[in-house]
Design an enzyme around this catalytic site. Structure first.
Site, PDB file in Angstrom:
ATOM      1  N   ASN A  10       0.777  -1.255  -0.050  1.00 11.62           N
ATOM      2  CA  ASN A  10       0.174  -0.117   0.046  1.00 11.62           C
ATOM      3  C   ASN A  10       0.945   1.074   0.116  1.00 11.62           C
ATOM      4  OD1 ASN A  10      -1.765   2.026   0.482  1.00 11.62           O
ATOM      5  ND2 ASN A  10      -2.285   1.463   2.636  1.00 11.62           N
ATOM      6  N   TRP A  11       1.151   1.729  -1.191  1.00 13.18           N
ATOM      7  CA  TRP A  11       1.820   3.035  -1.356  1.00 13.18           C
ATOM      8  C   TRP A  11       1.552   4.308  -0.595  1.00 13.18           C
ATOM      9  CZ3 TRP A  11       3.926   3.342  -7.186  1.00 13.18           C
ATOM     10  CH2 TRP A  11       4.726   2.098  -7.464  1.00 13.18           C
ATOM     11  N   LYS A  12       0.242   4.128  -0.412  1.00 16.83           N
ATOM     12  CA  LYS A  12      -0.490   5.412   0.219  1.00 16.83           C
ATOM     13  C   LYS A  12      -0.324   6.819  -0.683  1.00 16.83           C
ATOM     14  CE  LYS A  12      -0.169   3.230   4.822  1.00 16.83           C
ATOM     15  NZ  LYS A  12      -0.288   3.535   6.371  1.00 16.83           N
ATOM     16  N   HIS A  96      -9.377   1.390   5.012  1.00 15.78           N
ATOM     17  CA  HIS A  96      -8.171   1.440   5.884  1.00 15.78           C
ATOM     18  C   HIS A  96      -8.350   2.639   7.040  1.00 15.78           C
ATOM     19  CE1 HIS A  96      -3.958   2.716   6.559  1.00 15.78           C
ATOM     20  NE2 HIS A  96      -3.867   1.460   5.872  1.00 15.78           N
ATOM     21  N   GLU A  98      -6.777   4.798   7.993  1.00 16.41           N
ATOM     22  CA  GLU A  98      -6.622   6.357   7.727  1.00 16.41           C
ATOM     23  C   GLU A  98      -7.889   6.783   7.132  1.00 16.41           C
ATOM     24  OE1 GLU A  98      -3.054   5.750   5.642  1.00 16.41           O
ATOM     25  OE2 GLU A  98      -2.014   4.970   7.457  1.00 16.41           O
ATOM     26  N   GLU A 168      -5.391  -4.680  10.638  1.00 11.66           N
ATOM     27  CA  GLU A 168      -4.509  -3.585  11.053  1.00 11.66           C
ATOM     28  C   GLU A 168      -4.762  -2.804  12.146  1.00 11.66           C
ATOM     29  OE1 GLU A 168      -2.320  -2.415   6.904  1.00 11.66           O
ATOM     30  OE2 GLU A 168      -4.016  -1.260   7.230  1.00 11.66           O
ATOM     31  N   GLY A 174       2.508   2.271  10.451  1.00 15.73           N
ATOM     32  CA  GLY A 174       3.665   3.312  10.460  1.00 15.73           C
ATOM     33  C   GLY A 174       4.442   3.786  12.160  1.00 15.73           C
ATOM     34  N   SER A 213       3.491  -2.207  10.307  1.00 14.72           N
ATOM     35  CA  SER A 213       4.864  -2.420  10.567  1.00 14.72           C
ATOM     36  C   SER A 213       5.540  -3.686   9.898  1.00 14.72           C
ATOM     37  CB  SER A 213       5.401  -1.791  11.963  1.00 14.72           C
ATOM     38  OG  SER A 213       4.790  -0.399  12.144  1.00 14.72           O
ATOM     39  N   GLY A 234       2.826  -1.084   4.189  1.00 18.13           N
ATOM     40  CA  GLY A 234       2.929   0.212   3.993  1.00 18.13           C
ATOM     41  C   GLY A 234       4.339   0.613   3.767  1.00 18.13           C
ATOM     42  N   GLY A 235       5.074   1.330   4.628  1.00 21.32           N
ATOM     43  CA  GLY A 235       6.417   1.815   4.425  1.00 21.32           C
ATOM     44  C   GLY A 235       7.347   1.050   3.613  1.00 21.32           C
TER      45      GLY A 235
HETATM   46  P1  13P Z   1       3.344   0.239   7.505  1.00 23.37           P
HETATM   47  O1  13P Z   1       3.868  -1.129   7.036  1.00 23.37           O
HETATM   48  O2  13P Z   1       3.830   1.641   7.052  1.00 23.37           O
HETATM   49  O3  13P Z   1       3.006   0.359   9.144  1.00 23.37           O
HETATM   50  O4  13P Z   1       1.496   0.719   7.274  1.00 23.37           O
HETATM   51  C1  13P Z   1       0.793  -0.382   7.139  1.00 23.37           C
HETATM   52  C2  13P Z   1      -0.342  -0.002   6.310  1.00 23.37           C
HETATM   53  O5  13P Z   1      -1.172   0.774   7.007  1.00 23.37           O
HETATM   54  C3  13P Z   1      -0.877  -0.657   5.436  1.00 23.37           C
HETATM   55  O6  13P Z   1      -1.914  -0.423   4.582  1.00 23.37           O
END
Ligand code: 13P
Length: 251
Positions: A10-12, A96, A98, A168, A174, A213, A234-235
């Site tokens: 997930n590049w966000k 998600h 967010e 999640e 993050g 993470s 994510g990251g």
């Molecule tokens: P991180 O891997 O950066 O913690 O993010 C997880 C995430 O929100 C994937 O959708």
């Protein structure tokens, strides 16, 4: 039952055309030998075409990060499931944390979005997860169960059968703080049980990813758990080496 594992990046809201080009090229080079259906990247809308072209002929699937709950019409700024289908999108994240917290998305809206995607044969990745306060208050199971229940009620076990679920925990997103494999397993089992209360067969088949993470160092231990069928990353999905190493944990 054996379920094929899946890793989704997930590049966000990260990347621009030039950086995407090297990231996609790197992923393609590193993961070209992976079996079809094991990895996907969910990119921002404006780069769907770029990613589609860069990944064409590779085993990596294309995904989006959001979709409108509306079919079409006067909804300025929204993107419909039909539009995503035009780009051969295979997966789309819905719910998600967010979006739930920053854009006030309710579980009802998440359910409608999942329904729209299913109509286009796009696999919804239905995210659920509790906040730190909810976990500390002993509410984690209740919160995720309720989030999934609303979607399950709308799309039914047949819809869930064509979806992927992602757990999640908000406190692990993050933050560098990862749920232990045991903590994650416990919640995954709760989610699978809930699906099982509607349909046992779907429960044994549906993939439940862990997100929060995930890094190359912890992916093996997480993915080894009985009810963890891969990850939503994510990251670490923004770094070719890290994403490839996490994908290597599913082969
Ligand atoms: P991180 O891997 O950066 O913690 O993010 C997880 C995430 O929100 C994937 O959708």
């Amino acid at each position: 039952m054996r379920r094929d594992k899946l890793v989704v990046g997930n590049w966000k809201m990260n990347g621009i055309a030039s950086s995407n080009s090297s990231l996609l090229g790197g992923i393609r080079d590193k993961l070209g030998g992976l079996d079809e259906g094991k990895a996907a990247v969910c990119v921002p809308f404006p780069y769907l075409q770029q990613a589609k072209e860069a990944l064409s002929g590779s085993p990596i699937s294309l995904g989006a990060q959001n979709v409108s709950e509306q079919d079409m019409g006067a909804f300025t700024g929204e993107v419909s499931a039909k539009m995503l289908a035009d780009f051969d999108v295979k997966f789309c994240i819905v719910g998600h944390s967010e979006r739930r917290s920053l854009y006030s998305e309710s579980s009802n809206v998440v359910a409608l979005k999942a329904e729209m995607l299913l109509k286009q044969d796009i696999t919804p990745i239905i995210c659920v997860g509790e906040t730190l306060d909810e976990r500390d208050g002993g509410m984690a199971f209740e919160v995720v169960r309720e989030q999934l229940r609303v979607v399950l009620e709308k799309i039914g076990p047949k819809g869930v059968d064509r979806s992927v679920i992602a757990y999640e925990p908000v406190w692990a997103i993050g933050t560098g703080r990862v749920a232990s494999p045991e903590q994650a397993q416990e919640v995954h089992a709760v989610l699978r049980d809930l699906v099982g209360s509607s349909d046992k067969n779907t429960a044994s088949k549906v993939r439940i990813l862990y997100g929060g993470s995930v890094k190359p160092e912890n992916a093996d231990d997480l993915f080894a758990m009985e009810d963890i069928d891969g990850g939503l990353i994510g990251g670490a999905s923004l770094k070719v080496e890290d994403f490839a190493a996490i994908c290597a944990a599913v082969v």
